[in-house]
Design a protein around this motif. Structure first.
Motif, PDB file in Angstrom:
ATOM      1  N   LEU A 207       0.832  -1.214   0.000  1.00 29.46           N
ATOM      2  CA  LEU A 207       0.000   0.000   0.000  1.00 29.46           C
ATOM      3  C   LEU A 207       0.866   1.263   0.000  1.00 29.46           C
ATOM      4  O   LEU A 207       0.545   2.245  -0.664  1.00 29.46           O
ATOM      5  CB  LEU A 207      -0.936   0.002   1.208  1.00 29.46           C
ATOM      6  CG  LEU A 207      -2.082  -1.006   1.159  1.00 29.46           C
ATOM      7  CD1 LEU A 207      -2.909  -0.941   2.422  1.00 29.46           C
ATOM      8  CD2 LEU A 207      -2.974  -0.726  -0.057  1.00 29.46           C
ATOM      9  N   MET A 208       1.960   1.226   0.744  1.00 37.43           N
ATOM     10  CA  MET A 208       2.868   2.386   0.757  1.00 37.43           C
ATOM     11  C   MET A 208       3.380   2.657  -0.658  1.00 37.43           C
ATOM     12  O   MET A 208       3.441   3.799  -1.112  1.00 37.43           O
ATOM     13  CB  MET A 208       4.068   2.111   1.667  1.00 37.43           C
ATOM     14  CG  MET A 208       3.726   1.968   3.123  1.00 37.43           C
ATOM     15  SD  MET A 208       5.187   1.360   4.004  1.00 37.43           S
ATOM     16  CE  MET A 208       4.438   1.054   5.599  1.00 37.43           C
ATOM     17  N   ALA A 209       3.766   1.591  -1.332  1.00 33.52           N
ATOM     18  CA  ALA A 209       4.329   1.736  -2.677  1.00 33.52           C
ATOM     19  C   ALA A 209       3.272   2.292  -3.635  1.00 33.52           C
ATOM     20  O   ALA A 209       3.583   3.142  -4.482  1.00 33.52           O
ATOM     21  CB  ALA A 209       4.846   0.388  -3.174  1.00 33.52           C
ATOM     22  N   VAL A 210       2.038   1.845  -3.488  1.00 27.96           N
ATOM     23  CA  VAL A 210       0.969   2.380  -4.340  1.00 27.96           C
ATOM     24  C   VAL A 210       0.769   3.868  -4.033  1.00 27.96           C
ATOM     25  O   VAL A 210       0.541   4.680  -4.936  1.00 27.96           O
ATOM     26  CB  VAL A 210      -0.340   1.584  -4.142  1.00 27.96           C
ATOM     27  CG1 VAL A 210      -1.493   2.243  -4.881  1.00 27.96           C
ATOM     28  CG2 VAL A 210      -0.159   0.155  -4.622  1.00 27.96           C
ATOM     29  N   GLY A 211       0.889   4.228  -2.763  1.00 27.56           N
ATOM     30  CA  GLY A 211       0.821   5.642  -2.392  1.00 27.56           C
ATOM     31  C   GLY A 211       1.888   6.446  -3.118  1.00 27.56           C
ATOM     32  O   GLY A 211       1.624   7.539  -3.641  1.00 27.56           O
ATOM     33  N   GLY A 212       3.106   5.901  -3.177  1.00 29.60           N
ATOM     34  CA  GLY A 212       4.170   6.571  -3.923  1.00 29.60           C
ATOM     35  C   GLY A 212       3.826   6.660  -5.399  1.00 29.60           C
ATOM     36  O   GLY A 212       4.013   7.700  -6.046  1.00 29.60           O
ATOM     37  N   ALA A 213       3.294   5.556  -5.938  1.00 28.99           N
ATOM     38  CA  ALA A 213       2.973   5.519  -7.368  1.00 28.99           C
ATOM     39  C   ALA A 213       1.896   6.533  -7.726  1.00 28.99           C
ATOM     40  O   ALA A 213       1.865   7.045  -8.852  1.00 28.99           O
ATOM     41  CB  ALA A 213       2.521   4.110  -7.761  1.00 28.99           C
ATOM     42  N   PHE A 214       1.031   6.851  -6.779  1.00 28.04           N
ATOM     43  CA  PHE A 214       0.005   7.865  -7.046  1.00 28.04           C
ATOM     44  C   PHE A 214       0.663   9.159  -7.515  1.00 28.04           C
ATOM     45  O   PHE A 214       0.174   9.836  -8.414  1.00 28.04           O
ATOM     46  CB  PHE A 214      -0.810   8.124  -5.774  1.00 28.04           C
ATOM     47  CG  PHE A 214      -1.919   9.132  -5.964  1.00 28.04           C
ATOM     48  CD1 PHE A 214      -3.204   8.712  -6.278  1.00 28.04           C
ATOM     49  CD2 PHE A 214      -1.676  10.501  -5.861  1.00 28.04           C
ATOM     50  CE1 PHE A 214      -4.229   9.631  -6.469  1.00 28.04           C
ATOM     51  CE2 PHE A 214      -2.691  11.426  -6.047  1.00 28.04           C
ATOM     52  CZ  PHE A 214      -3.964  11.003  -6.355  1.00 28.04           C
ATOM     53  N   LEU A 215       1.788   9.496  -6.887  1.00 25.78           N
ATOM     54  CA  LEU A 215       2.430  10.772  -7.198  1.00 25.78           C
ATOM     55  C   LEU A 215       2.919  10.829  -8.649  1.00 25.78           C
ATOM     56  O   LEU A 215       2.786  11.849  -9.318  1.00 25.78           O
ATOM     57  CB  LEU A 215       3.606  11.016  -6.238  1.00 25.78           C
ATOM     58  CG  LEU A 215       3.213  11.199  -4.775  1.00 25.78           C
ATOM     59  CD1 LEU A 215       4.448  11.252  -3.890  1.00 25.78           C
ATOM     60  CD2 LEU A 215       2.400  12.476  -4.604  1.00 25.78           C
ATOM     61  N   THR A 216       3.481   9.704  -9.126  1.00 23.63           N
ATOM     62  CA  THR A 216       4.004   9.730 -10.488  1.00 23.63           C
ATOM     63  C   THR A 216       2.915   9.438 -11.514  1.00 23.63           C
ATOM     64  O   THR A 216       3.037   9.834 -12.671  1.00 23.63           O
ATOM     65  CB  THR A 216       5.123   8.683 -10.676  1.00 23.63           C
ATOM     66  OG1 THR A 216       4.662   7.434 -10.173  1.00 23.63           O
ATOM     67  CG2 THR A 216       6.381   9.095  -9.952  1.00 23.63           C
ATOM     68  N   MET A 217       1.867   8.747 -11.127  1.00 27.81           N
ATOM     69  CA  MET A 217       0.896   8.265 -12.109  1.00 27.81           C
ATOM     70  C   MET A 217      -0.421   9.016 -12.059  1.00 27.81           C
ATOM     71  O   MET A 217      -1.292   8.803 -12.891  1.00 27.81           O
ATOM     72  CB  MET A 217       0.644   6.768 -11.885  1.00 27.81           C
ATOM     73  CG  MET A 217       1.922   5.970 -12.034  1.00 27.81           C
ATOM     74  SD  MET A 217       1.707   4.263 -11.562  1.00 27.81           S
ATOM     75  CE  MET A 217       0.615   3.745 -12.863  1.00 27.81           C
ATOM     76  N   SER A 218      -0.575   9.871 -11.065  1.00 26.94           N
ATOM     77  CA  SER A 218      -1.867  10.524 -10.940  1.00 26.94           C
ATOM     78  C   SER A 218      -1.723  11.999 -10.547  1.00 26.94           C
ATOM     79  O   SER A 218      -2.712  12.692 -10.425  1.00 26.94           O
ATOM     80  CB  SER A 218      -2.700   9.799  -9.887  1.00 26.94           C
ATOM     81  OG  SER A 218      -4.066   9.894 -10.150  1.00 26.94           O
ATOM     82  N   ALA A 219      -0.465  12.451 -10.316  1.00 28.62           N
ATOM     83  CA  ALA A 219      -0.298  13.842  -9.901  1.00 28.62           C
ATOM     84  C   ALA A 219       0.757  14.583 -10.719  1.00 28.62           C
ATOM     85  O   ALA A 219       0.461  15.536 -11.421  1.00 28.62           O
ATOM     86  CB  ALA A 219       0.046  13.898  -8.414  1.00 28.62           C
ATOM     87  N   PHE A 220       2.011  14.100 -10.642  1.00 29.61           N
ATOM     88  CA  PHE A 220       3.087  14.855 -11.300  1.00 29.61           C
ATOM     89  C   PHE A 220       3.447  14.324 -12.689  1.00 29.61           C
ATOM     90  O   PHE A 220       4.170  14.971 -13.430  1.00 29.61           O
ATOM     91  CB  PHE A 220       4.357  14.847 -10.419  1.00 29.61           C
ATOM     92  CG  PHE A 220       4.146  15.468  -9.078  1.00 29.61           C
ATOM     93  CD1 PHE A 220       3.653  16.769  -8.963  1.00 29.61           C
ATOM     94  CD2 PHE A 220       4.437  14.769  -7.918  1.00 29.61           C
ATOM     95  CE1 PHE A 220       3.452  17.339  -7.717  1.00 29.61           C
ATOM     96  CE2 PHE A 220       4.240  15.341  -6.671  1.00 29.61           C
ATOM     97  CZ  PHE A 220       3.753  16.627  -6.562  1.00 29.61           C
ATOM     98  N   ASN A 221       3.003  13.120 -12.987  1.00 31.66           N
ATOM     99  CA  ASN A 221       3.195  12.518 -14.315  1.00 31.66           C
ATOM    100  C   ASN A 221       4.652  12.202 -14.655  1.00 31.66           C
ATOM    101  O   ASN A 221       4.951  11.800 -15.776  1.00 31.66           O
ATOM    102  CB  ASN A 221       2.617  13.388 -15.436  1.00 31.66           C
ATOM    103  CG  ASN A 221       1.241  13.888 -15.085  1.00 31.66           C
ATOM    104  OD1 ASN A 221       0.579  13.309 -14.221  1.00 31.66           O
ATOM    105  ND2 ASN A 221       0.819  14.943 -15.724  1.00 31.66           N
ATOM    106  N   SER A 222       5.555  12.445 -13.760  1.00 33.82           N
ATOM    107  CA  SER A 222       6.936  12.061 -14.014  1.00 33.82           C
ATOM    108  C   SER A 222       7.603  11.745 -12.686  1.00 33.82           C
ATOM    109  O   SER A 222       7.053  12.024 -11.618  1.00 33.82           O
ATOM    110  CB  SER A 222       7.685  13.191 -14.730  1.00 33.82           C
ATOM    111  OG  SER A 222       7.617  14.363 -13.960  1.00 33.82           O
ATOM    112  N   PHE A 223       8.808  11.156 -12.811  1.00 36.80           N
ATOM    113  CA  PHE A 223       9.538  10.815 -11.597  1.00 36.80           C
ATOM    114  C   PHE A 223      10.725  11.751 -11.460  1.00 36.80           C
ATOM    115  O   PHE A 223      11.441  11.999 -12.422  1.00 36.80           O
ATOM    116  CB  PHE A 223      10.031   9.363 -11.660  1.00 36.80           C
ATOM    117  CG  PHE A 223      10.829   8.967 -10.456  1.00 36.80           C
ATOM    118  CD1 PHE A 223      10.196   8.542  -9.305  1.00 36.80           C
ATOM    119  CD2 PHE A 223      12.220   9.053 -10.457  1.00 36.80           C
ATOM    120  CE1 PHE A 223      10.926   8.197  -8.178  1.00 36.80           C
ATOM    121  CE2 PHE A 223      12.962   8.715  -9.333  1.00 36.80           C
ATOM    122  CZ  PHE A 223      12.307   8.284  -8.194  1.00 36.80           C
TER     123      PHE A 223
END
Lengths: 313, 517
Positions: A207-223
């Protein structure tokens, strides 16, 4: 009163929920770990690794949901490592957690550099798009905020309900809570403490990792580097703020996110008079104050941070 | 209590040649015995005799080095608690295995429904618990949190837990250690009901009178071996005691002695509430020279608050402390030491000694600042070590050297070190909080002798103990503590055990603050 009017704008509430979403995932993850008696300070690194794993999957041509799955799996791997070190080996949960954060963060940055050696500005992916739920999203003010978000935000809502259900309404939830309260009670009932704790840490880390993925995949669009920016640590505080209860922790996450969204807008309203760092600080100051009020009365899971050794005298 | 009468009953449990070693120590040395249906076996032995080890092997918590356990004719796989559970063996541990922040129902049902079930069937669990508690008279509120229950109630939950899983053999490890006399009677009544339905019970204890009251057969363990087996009807306490200890140990004799002046006096003292027991509620207490004041009570009723107050680790919230008629305004641990209060703390390991430090470091820990052990801020190790050696010699402490880490000492030897430290410099007040908990008979007699010696030379002794027999044997007067309040003192022999037990349960306190039970 411009400062007050912010609270009545739709965009403020939309932003608050968006900011809350990754926190909700990671807070639920940490909550599961701690309910099972394992503090997971690897959260910051696991979120970093999840953010990158999800993003690179999509960047390499994968489906968005495949990205979420890869992120979750990355979380499981680091979770199992943390679990192996702290549960069967019984190492210090603090030290191991910080080690996991350093390891996961560095490995992520290293992999990023190795896989994309030439790029100077972070490449973008096509992220999850907002999806208005018919009917519900038409409610004024809170409609668009709650029900015109990306599917990952909806998944965050479902996660809270699911975690609450599992912890309080299923046999496995009773065992998870018991293992965080008194592991010998669980062992005495013929259930493996190691398996329960390892399982909880693996699921929580996913779940933590999915939380991180939200940032790249649903907010900032990049890493990019440093993108988690302490969100993991905030989630640790949110778990305490929520007294280890999913519902309360959800409220905490939304409150914190609202403060964060508010301070950005307040900076624009007051413009230049007050240094912007004061505003940046505000959510953190408020969370410390909230912790002082709430957490003094909190009852910790009794066996939190206590390694369990079978047959110890 | 045998429900089968004299007939040939089925063997439900058979232990054969169980051996378990911990390093150089053989905790269990080829122990064998059978348990019949409807039989109560008492496993009698001192602390460290191997009772708990044996039961942990039986229950699969430890793996035996040699030997087998057979339940209902089938050999149990070693080291698997769920196999023991499945075979119908239930265990009530000495330290309850309950999760405090969860409900009675959750604790009992834990692990009884498939972990992969999508939903916990609360209704089914509740119905079964209600049925069991009705059948066996084990009243309990299923939705109460464990943390809100009394110790007796928690034990009931543990027994229900075993019955819920259809236990046919119930193992009770020192079940009365934490109970009041009334609760103990209730437990025995429950056990009788269980046996009448065909359950078999192994009752582990070191208390002779309970073993005599409850068992059909007694197995005595000493240093990991069975030193004797008797039918309860054919034996007596004296014989069992001799089998248990291997020699006759004499308890010290109490010679009547009249008390002197008041040394320390608490007047209307209250303490702030905090976790771990009741706070003190406006108590008056005077401790006099040459007198042992025994404080009886159920654990958690303010003993801890009173002990830490006298030890100086907490300050009174209101009220005054007088020492030799002078009001002490600045009360602290240092002040308590300066007023020569010798302290024997409740928990040797947690607050009495620092396990990873040496014997020398531990014995000077209350006096290292004195010129005896330090000069110009530097420790005088030579003098400290001499002091440690004196204690080791005078108190007959068995330890390899003054440099040995305290953790390696047995409980009895650790307690002797604490006595040596506390009695140094002839304290005028001695606070003895559970001074014999967990000690073997020999060490108990030693501690008792030392406490009586201190009293005979004129010290004021406060003996706090959950072991009522100990209080009655030693104390010149007995005070009962209940919910942070003190009963009026009664002289030695003035009240019966039953009357004291009633006071311990909260009855008979002067101003009517009682349970109307």
């Amino acid at each position: 009163m411009e400062a007050f009017d912010i609270l009545l704008t739709t965009s403020f509430w939309v932003a608050a929920i968006r900011i809350a979403s990754p926190l909700i995932f990671a807070t639920m993850g940490e909550l599961i770990c701690e309910r099972a008696g394992v503090l997971n300070l690897g959260i910051e690194g696991i979120m970093t690794a999840g953010a990158f794993a999800g993003w690179i999957t999509v960047y390499a041509g994968g489906d968005l949901w495949l990205g979420v799955a890869v992120a979750a799996l990355t979380g499981v791997v680091f979770g199992l490592l943390h679990g192996f070190l702290t549960v069967p080996l019984g190492l210090s949960q603090h030290v191991t957690g910080i080690g996991i954060t350093l390891l996961a963060t560095s490995l992520t940055y290293f992999t990023y550099r190795v896989s994309l050696p030439e790029v100077t500005s972070p490449p973008k992916i096509e992220p999850f798009q907002p999806f208005a739920i018919p009917g519900l999203s038409d409610i004024p003010l809170i409609g668009p905020a709650l029900f015109n978000q990306t599917p990952l935000t909806y998944l965050a809502y479902v996660t809270v309900a699911l975690v609450a259900w599992v912890l309080y309404r299923t046999p496995v939830g009773i065992a998870v809570r018991a293992v965080g309260e008194n592991p010998s009670a669980v062992e005495a009932q013929g259930i493996s403490v190691t398996a329960m704790r390892m399982g909880a840490v693996a699921v929580g880390s996913a779940l933590m990792a999915v939380g991180g993925a939200f940032l790249t995949m649903s907010a900032f669009n990049s890493f990019f580097f440093e993108m988690i920016n302490g969100r993991g640590w905030i989630c640790i505080a949110l778990v305490v703020f929520g007294s280890w209860r999913p519902g309360k922790a959800l409220i905490g996450a939304i409150l914190f996110a609202a403060f964060d969204a508010y301070q950005v807008r307040l900076q624009q309203v007051t413009g230049g008079v007050i240094p912007y760092q004061i505003f940046l600080m505000m959510p953190y100051v408020l969370s410390i104050l909230a912790l002082i009020v709430v957490a003094r009365r909190a009852t910790y899971p009794k066996a939190l941070m206590v390694p369990y050794q079978k047959g110890e005298r | 209590m045998n429900a089968e009468g004299g007939g040939e009953a089925e063997t439900v449990l058979r232990l054969s040649n169980i051996t378990k070693r911990f390093g150089p120590l053989t905790a269990s040395d080829s122990v064998s015995f059978d348990l019949k249906r409807g039989e109560v076996i008492a496993l009698l032995g001192e602390n460290g005799a191997g009772k708990t080890t044996l039961m942990n092997i039986l229950f699969g918590h430890y793996v035996a080095d040699e030997g087998t356990v057979e339940a209902f004719g089938k050999t149990l796989p070693p080291g698997e608690p769920h196999a023991a559970l499945a075979a119908g063996i239930g265990m009530v541990h000495q330290h309850f295995t309950l999760a405090d922040q969860m409900t009675v129902l959750e604790n009992i049902a834990l692990g009884t429904q498939s972990l992969f079930a999508p939903r916990f069937d609360r209704g089914r669990a509740l119905a079964r618990i209600e049925e069991l508690s009705r059948d066996f008279g084990l009243e309990i509120r299923a939705d109460a949190l464990i943390s809100d229950l009394s110790v007796g109630e928690r034990q009931r939950v543990e027994i229900l837990k075993a019955l819920y899983r259809d236990a046919r053999v119930l193992i009770l490890d020192e079940p009365t250690a934490v109970l009041t006399p009334l609760e103990t009677e209730a437990l025995f009544a429950t056990l009788r009901k269980l046996v009448a339905t065909g359950l078999s019970i192994i009752f582990i204890s070191h208390k002779l009178n309970e073993v005599m009251a409850v068992s059909d057969r007694v197995l005595v363990l000493r240093s990991g071996r069975i030193s004797g087996e008797r039918r309860t009807a054919d034996t007596d306490r004296g014989e069992l005691a001799a089998l248990m200890v291997g020699e006759t140990i004499k308890e010290p004799e109490v010679v009547e002695h009249s008390p002197g002046d008041t040394v320390i006096e608490l007047v209307a003292v209250s303490t702030a509430g905090r976790a771990g027991g009741a706070p003190l509620d406006a108590i008056d207490l005077a401790l006099r020279e040459g007198e042992i004041t025994g404080l009886a009570g159920v654990s958690g009723n303010g003993q801890a608050a009173l002990a830490s107050l006298i030890a100086g680790t907490t300050k009174p919230e209101s009220g005054t402390i007088r020492i030799r008629d002078e009001i002490v305004s600045d009360w602290s641990a240092r002040a308590a030491l300066a007023h020569r209060i010798g302290r024997i703390p409740e928990d040797r390991h947690a607050t009495g000694m620092i396990g990873d430090m040496s014997v020398t470091e531990n014995v000077i820990s209350e006096a290292y600042r004195s010129p005896r052990f330090s000069r110009a801020g530097l420790l005088d190790w030579k003098s400290a070590e001499q002091f440690a050696e004196t204690i080791i010699r005078d108190y007959d402490v068995k330890c390899p050297s003054p440099n040995a880490r305290v953790r390696l000492l047995s409980g009895g030897n650790m307690q002797k070190l604490i006595l040596g430290r506390a009695f140094d410099g002839e304290p005028q007040v001695i606070l003895a909080n559970q001074p014999t908990r967990g000690l073997d008979v020999g060490a108990v007699a030693y501690v008792h002798t030392k406490l009586l010696e201190a009293r005979n030379r004129g010290a004021a002794v406060l003996l706090i103990s959950e072991d009522l027999d100990e209080v009655l044997a030693l104390a010149d007067r007995v005070i009962v503590i209940s919910k942070g309040r003190l009963s009026p003192p009664s002289k030695r022999g003035e009240l019966s055990v039953r009357e004291i037990g009633e006071r311990m349960a909260g009855h008979g306190f002067a101003d009517g603050v009682t349970d109307a039970a």
